[in-house]
Design an enzyme around this catalytic site. Structure first.
Site, PDB file in Angstrom:
ATOM      1  CB  CYS A   2      -0.859   0.037   1.254  1.00  0.00           C
ATOM      2  SG  CYS A   2      -1.844  -1.439   1.483  1.00  0.00           S
ATOM      3  NE  ARG A  28       4.503   2.047  -1.384  1.00  0.00           N
ATOM      4  CZ  ARG A  28       5.412   2.030  -0.420  1.00  0.00           C
ATOM      5  NH1 ARG A  28       6.586   2.561  -0.641  1.00  0.00           N
ATOM      6  NH2 ARG A  28       5.153   1.504   0.749  1.00  0.00           N
ATOM      7  CD1 TRP A  75      -0.204  -5.344  -4.089  1.00  0.00           C
ATOM      8  CD2 TRP A  75       0.261  -6.270  -2.108  1.00  0.00           C
ATOM      9  NE1 TRP A  75       0.448  -6.523  -4.320  1.00  0.00           N
ATOM     10  CE2 TRP A  75       0.741  -7.111  -3.129  1.00  0.00           C
ATOM     11  CE3 TRP A  75       0.444  -6.660  -0.785  1.00  0.00           C
ATOM     12  CZ2 TRP A  75       1.395  -8.314  -2.876  1.00  0.00           C
ATOM     13  CZ3 TRP A  75       1.089  -7.857  -0.526  1.00  0.00           C
ATOM     14  CH2 TRP A  75       1.558  -8.675  -1.566  1.00  0.00           C
ATOM     15  CG  ASN A  99       2.218   0.503   3.857  1.00  0.00           C
ATOM     16  OD1 ASN A  99       1.961  -0.679   3.635  1.00  0.00           O
ATOM     17  ND2 ASN A  99       3.430   1.012   3.700  1.00  0.00           N
ATOM     18  N   GLY A 100       0.481  -1.468   6.039  1.00  0.00           N
ATOM     19  CA  GLY A 100       1.005  -2.374   7.061  1.00  0.00           C
ATOM     20  C   GLY A 100      -0.056  -3.406   7.424  1.00  0.00           C
ATOM     21  CD  GLU A 481      18.029 -10.270 -10.782  1.00  0.00           C
ATOM     22  OE1 GLU A 481      17.619 -10.957  -9.830  1.00  0.00           O
ATOM     23  OE2 GLU A 481      17.528  -9.176 -11.078  1.00  0.00           O
ATOM     24  CE  LYS A 485      14.303  -8.458 -12.481  1.00  0.00           C
ATOM     25  NZ  LYS A 485      15.069  -8.427 -11.302  1.00  0.00           N
ATOM     26  CD  GLU A 488      10.785  -9.562 -10.796  1.00  0.00           C
ATOM     27  OE1 GLU A 488      10.187  -9.458  -9.723  1.00  0.00           O
ATOM     28  OE2 GLU A 488      11.946  -9.152 -10.965  1.00  0.00           O
ATOM     29  CG  HIS A 504      23.871 -33.863 -10.393  1.00  0.00           C
ATOM     30  ND1 HIS A 504      24.474 -35.082 -10.139  1.00  0.00           N
ATOM     31  CD2 HIS A 504      24.864 -33.006 -10.721  1.00  0.00           C
ATOM     32  CE1 HIS A 504      25.789 -34.947 -10.286  1.00  0.00           C
ATOM     33  NE2 HIS A 504      26.043 -33.700 -10.655  1.00  0.00           N
ATOM     34  CE  LYS A 603      11.482  -0.907  -7.072  1.00  0.00           C
ATOM     35  NZ  LYS A 603      12.305  -1.741  -7.957  1.00  0.00           N
TER      36      LYS A 603
HETATM   37  O1  M6R Z   1      13.900  -3.454  -1.694  1.00  0.00           O
HETATM   38  P1  M6R Z   1      14.566  -4.801  -1.627  1.00  0.00           P
HETATM   39  O2  M6R Z   1      15.834  -4.853  -2.406  1.00  0.00           O
HETATM   40  O3  M6R Z   1      14.763  -5.263  -0.213  1.00  0.00           O
HETATM   41  O4  M6R Z   1      13.543  -5.782  -2.308  1.00  0.00           O
HETATM   42  C1  M6R Z   1      13.804  -7.161  -2.352  1.00  0.00           C
HETATM   43  C2  M6R Z   1      12.883  -7.877  -3.301  1.00  0.00           C
HETATM   44  O5  M6R Z   1      11.541  -7.693  -2.926  1.00  0.00           O
HETATM   45  C3  M6R Z   1      13.063  -7.399  -4.747  1.00  0.00           C
HETATM   46  O6  M6R Z   1      14.383  -7.530  -5.163  1.00  0.00           O
HETATM   47  C4  M6R Z   1      12.150  -8.229  -5.664  1.00  0.00           C
HETATM   48  O7  M6R Z   1      12.608  -9.546  -5.749  1.00  0.00           O
HETATM   49  C5  M6R Z   1      12.045  -7.594  -7.043  1.00  0.00           C
HETATM   50  N1  M6R Z   1      10.744  -7.856  -7.574  1.00  0.00           N
HETATM   51  C6  M6R Z   1      13.039  -8.123  -8.001  1.00  0.00           C
HETATM   52  O8  M6R Z   1      12.902  -7.635  -9.284  1.00  0.00           O
END
Ligand code: M6R
Length: 608
Positions: A2, A28, A75, A99-100, A481, A485, A488, A504, A603
């Site tokens: 949020c 976010r 959210w 938020n929280g 990574e 990418k 996601e 394996h 985010k």
């Molecule tokens: O703000 P942070 O680096 O702590 O966030 C960590 C993860 O939530 C963040 O890297 C997430 O995996 C992203 N969606 C990656 O693209």
């Protein structure tokens, strides 16, 4: 997660500006939004499910004219994404955005219900409105202070009451909240990006703070009402830095900013001629660095992948053992940390709840603590003994790209610094390594030229159901990574593997429908990974290979190749990640996916 915003101004109309601020929090992640405003007829609320444009359209039909208002992007956690569950929530003359998570909301709901409260939503937040309203005696800040002591969990709150129409009260515990300071106006927001169009003078609230905002006055107390002094910080980010600057998506802009990200992260920190590294914000003295026994890294998601690269670099350059933990797992095990250990928390936002909790535990266990973050005033930056900023500028795309690049650059510097202080690197070696680092932005620039090749490959990759990414050594985390990418933002199932593990198990998955993305650039492991690529090819896999200029082996087995400038192996992750980011980007575009705001993702993950 949020996002909350608010503004109280001396005259004028603030609702349109708050909608603009909410747009800057879109990244976010959210599923509904709403505004509450102090109009001449009392507090009016407009809420909508879906994108902020739905809220804007409704505000055209039902305008809210006011100089004091609060807003929210939700959210969903407790309760579905419906209009009734969207914030702001009301109890009589009082409204709240949050938020929280209020962990004891069921207990409070029962208690308030027994005294006659009637709830309109399924949310945890609505109990806050009823609780504060039950404590109201004419002073909103006093009622909020009395209420927050009863709340368990995390919150950033903003509240208004019809009887004090120019006042907004804000409170925080474990969720970010920043105030904006202007002439005749004050703002609040979950993130500085939402304030940039209006002011660059901000105050970061701390856990336990309650702030009272009037158009011309601002005060902060603790929950007991004791006055707190919080400094005004001047933000160097401009509003334009948080805009798309001609790119179709923030993610594409941020990928292209990466040569600058590296240059900024090095700026003022290295003196190549003398072989010195000066890390601003790093407060751990050389004697302590020499006596370290171990480094422990905690992070989540992409930042965890940066941590894995950091492990390789620190072990190699400084000869220190490193372990890397998911923060969400580390907090459920014994910390096993003490005064001879350095705990590094890596977080773009500096607000990720699990990483912050792991950092606190490490600090309590007596470890030296360092945060690598992109946000100077973030909670973690304030919690740790030392902070190394990545200086990547605001990252808006939910999929992290340039912040990762900044993290890798800072980790490279840290590894060199530890190596030099601990006597593992000679001054001559250090000077050579600093020179190589300085050249890196050019190599990243060259890697960006792979965009057309990535787009071309993406046109076919977009039809895949699954994909495997393989790498070895320092490029194994880059395989992870690359897979993250792709999954996601394009929603294609993707896994990263150390190439040596293929035999394996995962090799059983390979057939002509399985693209295998192999990181086979110049490295000590080149010959073995070339062998892994040939094995996959022999089983019918379509190989997409990242190779260095001059490659004459892997390229022969590949269905498609992306050729990259040759750089030293320890720096290759910073070059190799670029085409993988572009591949994910163009695949998501080809699949018509929402690149900057992928479904279900936030985010900044401020809840555990
Ligand atoms: O703000 P942070 O680096 O702590 O966030 C960590 C993860 O939530 C963040 O890297 C997430 O995996 C992203 N969606 C990656 O693209």
């Amino acid at each position: 997660m949020c996002g909350i915003v608010g503004c109280t101004a001396q005259g004028g109309e603030v609702v349109a500006g708050l909608v603009e601020s909410l747009k800057r929090l879109e990244y976010r992640g959210y599923d509904s939004s709403g505004i509450a405003a102090q109009t001449v007829q009392g507090i009016g609320i407009v809420r909508r499910v879906g994108k902020i444009r739905e809220l804007e359209a409704q505000l055209q039909q039902e305008p809210l004219i006011a100089s004091t208002a609060i807003g929210h992007t939700r959210w969903a956690t407790h309760g579905r994404p419906t209009e009734a569950n969207a914030h702001p929530h009301r109890c009589g003359k009082l409204v709240v955005v949050h938020n929280g998570i209020i962990e004891n909301y069921l207990e409070l709901r029962q208690e308030l219900g027994a005294s006659g409260a009637v709830f309109q939503s399924e949310t945890d937040t609505e109990v806050v409105a009823h609780l504060v309203a039950s404590l109201w005696q004419g002073d909103l800040a006093a009622a909020v202070r009395a209420a927050v002591g009863r709340l368990e969990g995390s919150f950033a709150l903003a509240l208004m009451h019809e009887d004090t129409p120019e006042v907004i009260v804000a409170a925080r515990r474990d969720s970010p909240l920043v105030l904006g300071v202007g002439e005749g106006a004050h703002w609040l927001a979950s993130d500085v990006a939402a304030l940039l169009p209006w002011t660059r003078r901000v105050i970061y609230l701390e856990d336990g703070d309650v702030a009272e905002l009037h158009p011309t006055a601002l005060s902060v107390t603790d929950m007991a009402g004791k006055k707190q002094h919080r400094p005004v910080v001047e933000i160097s980010w401009s509003a334009e830095m948080a805009e798309k600057g001609g790119y179709a998506h923030f993610m594409l802009k941020e990928i292209h900013e990466q040569p600058t990200t590296v240059a900024n992260a090095l700026l003022g920190r290295i003196a190549e001629k003398s072989g010195t590294i000066t890390l601003d914000g790093f407060n751990i003295d050389d004697d302590t660095l020499r006596s370290l026994r171990r480094v422990s890294i905690v992070a989540c998601g992409t930042s965890w992948h940066a941590g894995q690269v950091g492990r390789f670099l620190i072990e190699q350059d400084a000869g220190l053992p490193v372990e890397v933990d998911y923060a969400s797992e580390a907090i459920y095990r014994e910390p096993m940390l003490g005064k001879d250990d350095l705990l590094i928390a890596i977080s773009q936002s500096g607000e990720t709840a699990d990483t912050r909790a792991a950092l606190r535990r490490g600090r309590e266990a007596g470890a030296h603590t360092l945060v690598i973050s992109n946000v100077a005033g973030s909670s973690m930056a304030r919690d740790a003994q030392s902070v190394l900023l990545t200086y990547a500028g605001p990252e808006i795309g939910v999929a992290s790209t340039k912040a990762f690049m900044g993290q890798l650059t800072v980790l490279s510097l840290l590894a060199l610094k530890l190596g030099a202080v601990r006597g593992k690197l000679t001054n001559g070696e250090l000077r050579r390594r600093l020179h190589e680092l300085k050249l890196l932005p050019h190599a990243i620039e060259a890697a960006l030229h792979s965009s057309d090749a990535a787009k071309d490959i993406a046109a076919e990759l977009a039809a895949a159901r699954d994909a495997l990414f393989i790498g070895r050594g320092v490029n194994y985390p880059i395989a992870l990574e690359g897979a993250l990418k792709l999954k996601e933002i394009s929603y294609i199932h993707a896994e990263g593997y150390p190439a040596g593990e293929m035999k394996h198990g995962p090799i059983a998955l390979i057939d002509a429908s399985m693209p295998v993305i192999a990181i086979a650039t110049h490295a000590a492991t080149y010959a073995v990974i070339a062998g892994n690529v040939e094995e996959a090819k022999a089983r019918g896999a379509r190989i997409i290979a990242l190779v260095s200029q001059g490659d004459d082996r892997v390229a022969k087995s590949a269905w498609r190749t992306i050729v990259l400038p040759a750089v030293p192996e320890n720096l290759s992750p910073l070059v190799n990640i670029v085409p993988l980011q572009l591949l994910a980007y163009w695949t998501a575009v080809a699949r018509n996916a929402d690149v900057d705001q992928p479904r279900n993702l936030a985010k900044t993950v401020t809840v555990q």
